[in-house]
Design a protein around this motif. Structure first.
Motif, mmCIF file in Angstrom:
data_model
loop_
_atom_site.group_PDB
_atom_site.id
_atom_site.type_symbol
_atom_site.label_atom_id
_atom_site.label_comp_id
_atom_site.label_asym_id
_atom_site.label_seq_id
_atom_site.Cartn_x
_atom_site.Cartn_y
_atom_site.Cartn_z
ATOM 1 N N GLY A 160 0.797 -1.221 0.000
ATOM 2 C CA GLY A 160 0.000 0.000 0.000
ATOM 3 C C GLY A 160 0.827 1.267 0.000
ATOM 4 N N ASP A 161 0.114 2.373 -0.181
ATOM 5 C CA ASP A 161 0.771 3.681 -0.195
ATOM 6 C C ASP A 161 0.323 4.548 0.970
ATOM 7 O OD1 ASP A 161 -1.815 4.158 -0.963
ATOM 8 O OD2 ASP A 161 -1.328 5.087 -2.886
ATOM 9 N N SER A 162 -0.218 3.906 2.020
ATOM 10 C CA SER A 162 -0.636 4.638 3.212
ATOM 11 C C SER A 162 -0.566 3.721 4.419
ATOM 12 C CB SER A 162 -2.061 5.180 3.057
ATOM 13 O OG SER A 162 -2.999 4.110 3.065
ATOM 14 N N LEU A 163 -0.549 4.307 5.612
ATOM 15 C CA LEU A 163 -0.539 3.516 6.839
ATOM 16 C C LEU A 163 -1.836 2.734 7.003
ATOM 17 C CD1 LEU A 163 1.096 6.104 9.266
ATOM 18 C CD2 LEU A 163 2.144 4.012 8.401
ATOM 19 N N ASP A 164 -2.958 3.333 6.587
ATOM 20 C CA ASP A 164 -4.240 2.643 6.700
ATOM 21 C C ASP A 164 -4.271 1.399 5.826
ATOM 22 O OD1 ASP A 164 -5.239 4.410 8.540
ATOM 23 O OD2 ASP A 164 -6.257 5.678 7.062
ATOM 24 N N ALA A 165 -3.723 1.504 4.617
ATOM 25 C CA ALA A 165 -3.694 0.349 3.722
ATOM 26 C C ALA A 165 -2.805 -0.752 4.288
ATOM 27 C CB ALA A 165 -3.208 0.767 2.334
ATOM 28 N N ALA A 166 -1.661 -0.354 4.857
ATOM 29 C CA ALA A 166 -0.753 -1.335 5.463
ATOM 30 C C ALA A 166 -1.401 -2.001 6.666
ATOM 31 C CB ALA A 166 0.549 -0.648 5.866
ATOM 32 N N ARG A 167 -2.121 -1.235 7.476
ATOM 33 C CA ARG A 167 -2.794 -1.787 8.658
ATOM 34 C C ARG A 167 -3.872 -2.804 8.239
ATOM 35 N NH1 ARG A 167 -4.377 2.585 10.536
ATOM 36 N NH2 ARG A 167 -2.706 2.941 12.043
ATOM 37 N N ALA A 168 -4.653 -2.450 7.230
ATOM 38 C CA ALA A 168 -5.707 -3.362 6.769
ATOM 39 C C ALA A 168 -5.099 -4.678 6.268
ATOM 40 C CB ALA A 168 -6.523 -2.692 5.663
ATOM 41 N N HIS A 169 -3.981 -4.584 5.563
ATOM 42 C CA HIS A 169 -3.335 -5.791 5.052
ATOM 43 C C HIS A 169 -2.774 -6.629 6.201
ATOM 44 C CE1 HIS A 169 -1.599 -8.318 1.990
ATOM 45 N NE2 HIS A 169 -0.379 -8.182 2.497
ATOM 46 N N ALA A 170 -2.222 -5.965 7.207
ATOM 47 C CA ALA A 170 -1.679 -6.687 8.362
ATOM 48 C C ALA A 170 -2.781 -7.459 9.076
ATOM 49 C CB ALA A 170 -1.007 -5.709 9.326
ATOM 50 N N LEU A 171 -3.944 -6.857 9.212
ATOM 51 C CA LEU A 171 -5.063 -7.528 9.871
ATOM 52 C C LEU A 171 -5.544 -8.727 9.041
ATOM 53 C CD1 LEU A 171 -7.012 -4.398 11.145
ATOM 54 C CD2 LEU A 171 -5.813 -6.091 12.558
ATOM 55 N N GLN A 172 -5.525 -8.590 7.713
ATOM 56 C CA GLN A 172 -5.898 -9.707 6.852
ATOM 57 C C GLN A 172 -4.911 -10.864 7.004
ATOM 58 O OE1 GLN A 172 -6.047 -8.036 2.918
ATOM 59 N NE2 GLN A 172 -7.947 -6.885 3.284
ATOM 60 N N LEU A 173 -3.624 -10.552 7.023
ATOM 61 C CA LEU A 173 -2.600 -11.585 7.183
ATOM 62 C C LEU A 173 -2.700 -12.257 8.553
ATOM 63 C CD1 LEU A 173 0.571 -9.931 5.564
ATOM 64 C CD2 LEU A 173 -0.893 -11.721 4.605
ATOM 65 N N ALA A 174 -3.001 -11.448 9.577
ATOM 66 C CA ALA A 174 -3.130 -11.999 10.924
ATOM 67 C C ALA A 174 -4.222 -13.067 10.966
ATOM 68 C CB ALA A 174 -3.431 -10.887 11.919
ATOM 69 N N GLU A 175 -5.354 -12.752 10.336
ATOM 70 C CA GLU A 175 -6.460 -13.712 10.338
ATOM 71 C C GLU A 175 -6.135 -14.931 9.490
ATOM 72 O OE1 GLU A 175 -11.293 -13.820 9.427
ATOM 73 O OE2 GLU A 175 -10.151 -11.941 9.242
ATOM 74 N N ALA A 176 -5.523 -14.707 8.334
ATOM 75 C CA ALA A 176 -5.239 -15.812 7.420
ATOM 76 C C ALA A 176 -4.179 -16.761 7.979
ATOM 77 C CB ALA A 176 -4.792 -15.258 6.070
ATOM 78 N N ARG A 177 -3.196 -16.225 8.701
ATOM 79 C CA ARG A 177 -2.071 -17.035 9.163
ATOM 80 C C ARG A 177 -2.140 -17.384 10.650
ATOM 81 N NH1 ARG A 177 3.085 -13.870 6.324
ATOM 82 N NH2 ARG A 177 2.275 -13.885 4.158
#
Length: 402
Positions: A123-140
């Motif tokens: 992503g190109d923002s902190l919000d985009a990075a945070r959303a992706h981190a939460l997705q990875l947390a759930e998936a992994r």
């Protein structure tokens, strides 16, 4: 809400794992701002930030006896939190993944990788990075470690206040930089338990006034960038905001120039390097001097991870404001020997020439004249005025360019 017992337990976990940083008086800064100033050097932590405290406490909590098996942790950060989580996860043998926005400076990416973390750029923002981190947390099946809105993180940061009040028990006021609010929330809980009457003041950059707006009900319009990127938070934490509302006395705003001045003063006077967020407390004392006059004030130098190019720019701009680096324009006849006379006059006045530019085309002077631009190193405003006076006395039309 986090309680003093949580912070005392965090202090026990942190003992021997993070540096117990010094908290000492700065006599020179005290004279300048009219208050007795005590500095807490959190920029001396191994990862150069207080963020280690909360990260260490969270990691210790996740690996305590009887805790469920841990697949790993994941965090989102573009800087200090990333390094704190990566370092203490590595130390405790916990797999760590850090999601960083695409604009993160390469030096921070490599340092985080150096602590053994897997770095994911997204992503190109902190919000985009945070959303992706939460997705990875759930998936992994990873535990997401929030940078500030987490009780264990808040408790870990609160240990800063415990140490400050052990070293200087009679402080009147604590001045703390505020982004998401983890540091000031933890410190406020600890300080109120130890010294109920102590003043607690938060500081935000005017470009990111989220906590001020949320708590004070104001509508300050923010900016898009700041040299205090460590506190450039668009949305304060829910937990931290509740603590700030209840326990913090005041929230102040400072400007970018105040922060620049604070970084430069700490470098010149204390010979210590801080990032923009680390200088926010001193910036508040400079801008709101009357608010702290005569008090014993504790400042937290919260971090020292500043980009070298940004530091170079701050130093140069500070020299310009102080008159130690100045740009002059000198008008004269375009004849052989004129430049030699100008440079000789400057040398006799004790200034050093950095740059010389001849302007023949881009000027409104007569065609037989030339405008010479000089960039000079001087000892300050008084010396600069003396150099200009010497040039004028020698018959040159000289003035400072703003």
């Amino acid at each position: 809400m986090v309680q003093i017992d949580d912070i005392e337990n965090a202090a026990a976990r942190l003992r021997g794992q993070v540096l117990r940083t010094p908290c000492v008086e700065s006599r020179t800064l005290s004279e300048i701002v009219g208050a007795q100033v005590f500095l807490k050097f959190e920029n001396l932590q191994f990862t150069a930030s207080f963020k280690e405290r909360g990260a260490c406490n969270k990691m210790a909590e996740l690996t305590r006896a009887g805790a469920p098996p841990l697949a790993g942790v994941i965090a989102m950060s573009a800087g200090n939190h990333a390094q704190g989580v990566a370092y203490h996860a590595q130390r405790l043998g916990i797999p760590a993944t850090i999601v960083m926005p695409g604009f993160t400076p390469g030096v921070k990416i490599e340092r985080t990788r150096g602590f053994g973390a897997q770095v994911v750029l997204h992503g190109d923002s902190l919000d985009a990075a945070r959303a992706h981190a939460l997705q990875l947390a759930e998936a992994r099946g990873l535990v997401f470690v929030h940078p500030y809105d987490d009780d264990a993180i808040i408790a870990g940061q609160g240990t800063v206040a415990l140490e400050m009040l052990e070293d200087v028990p009679d402080l009147d006021t604590l001045v703390v930089s505020v982004g998401g609010g983890g540091l000031i929330a933890g410190m406020a809980v600890a300080a109120r338990a130890r010294r109920p009457g102590i003043g607690i003041v938060g500081v935000q950059t005017a470009r990111f006034p989220a906590m001020v707006n949320a708590v004070q009900g104001t509508s300050h319009v923010g900016g898009t960038s700041t040299i205090a990127e460590g506190i450039a938070v668009g949305t304060p934490g829910v937990r931290t905001q509740a603590i700030v509302r209840q326990l913090v006395d005041d929230l102040l705003l400072v400007e970018e120039g105040d922060i620049e001045q604070g970084v430069l003063m700490l470098l010149e006077i204390e010979k210590t390097l801080v990032e923009g967020a680390g200088a926010a407390g001193l910036a508040a004392l400079l801008r709101h001097r009357a608010r702290f006059e005569g008090q014993r004030v504790g400042l937290v130098l919260s971090g020292g991870n500043i980009d070298p190019l940004l530091l170079a720019a701050i130093i140069e701009r500070g020299m310009v404001r102080a008159g130690r680096l100045a740009r002059l324009t000198v008008s004269t006849r375009d004849v052989p020997g004129s430049l030699a006379r100008i440079t000789a006059t400057v040398a006799e006045a004790g200034a050093n020439i950095d740059e010389v530019h001849h302007q023949r085309a881009f000027t409104l002077l007569a065609a037989q004249n030339v405008e010479i631009e000089l960039v000079l190193q001087t000892r300050g405003r008084e010396h600069l005025a003396a150099v200009i006076g010497a040039l004028q006395a020698a018959g040159f039309d000289a003035r400072e360019m703003r």
